[in-house]
Motif scaffolding. Sequence first.
Motif, PDB file in Angstrom:
ATOM      1  N   GLN A  29       0.877  -1.234  -0.148  1.00 57.96           N
ATOM      2  CA  GLN A  29       0.281  -0.183   0.117  1.00 57.96           C
ATOM      3  C   GLN A  29       0.682   1.229   0.225  1.00 57.96           C
ATOM      4  O   GLN A  29       0.408   2.279  -0.981  1.00 57.96           O
ATOM      5  N   ALA A  30       1.923   1.118   0.415  1.00 55.99           N
ATOM      6  CA  ALA A  30       2.888   2.540   1.306  1.00 55.99           C
ATOM      7  C   ALA A  30       3.272   2.543  -0.904  1.00 55.99           C
ATOM      8  O   ALA A  30       3.921   3.981  -1.120  1.00 55.99           O
ATOM      9  N   GLN A  32       2.452   2.106  -3.325  1.00 56.13           N
ATOM     10  CA  GLN A  32       1.380   2.238  -4.480  1.00 56.13           C
ATOM     11  C   GLN A  32       1.167   3.491  -4.011  1.00 56.13           C
ATOM     12  O   GLN A  32       1.255   4.466  -5.538  1.00 56.13           O
ATOM     13  N   ARG A  33       0.481   4.297  -2.796  1.00 57.57           N
ATOM     14  CA  ARG A  33       0.161   5.197  -2.528  1.00 57.57           C
ATOM     15  C   ARG A  33       1.314   6.311  -2.416  1.00 57.57           C
ATOM     16  O   ARG A  33       0.921   7.469  -2.473  1.00 57.57           O
ATOM     17  N   GLU A  34       2.389   6.098  -1.866  1.00 50.22           N
ATOM     18  CA  GLU A  34       2.954   7.014  -2.032  1.00 50.22           C
ATOM     19  C   GLU A  34       4.693   7.259  -2.805  1.00 50.22           C
ATOM     20  O   GLU A  34       4.897   7.678  -3.534  1.00 50.22           O
ATOM     21  N   ARG A  37       3.350   7.060  -6.188  1.00 44.63           N
ATOM     22  CA  ARG A  37       3.185   8.525  -6.814  1.00 44.63           C
ATOM     23  C   ARG A  37       3.526  10.031  -6.882  1.00 44.63           C
ATOM     24  O   ARG A  37       4.146  10.869  -6.925  1.00 44.63           O
TER      25      ARG A  37
END
Length: 82
Positions: A29-30, A32-34, A37
């Motif tokens: 998740q980290a 992908q999201r941080e 991006r």
Amino acid sequence: MALLGSLIALGAALVFAVLAITTLWGGWQAIQRELLRGFISTNPSSGERVWSLLLTVVPLLGVALLGLLAAWRIVQVALGLG
């Protein structure tokens, strides 16, 4: 008492396994999201991208692997296999 100890050990093994899986999920998740991006907004070079991914993924895999190995070893001890 041995049965109670084995049940407690199996519970501890389950907790280790859940924490290892949660670590992998949280790391994914980290990333992908941080991290990915952040690559878009800052536009780093390809070398910096590779190092960022390696320095994020390798420790996550190490922690998850150690957690799963600990869980496996605790199960072996609880069942009298090692």
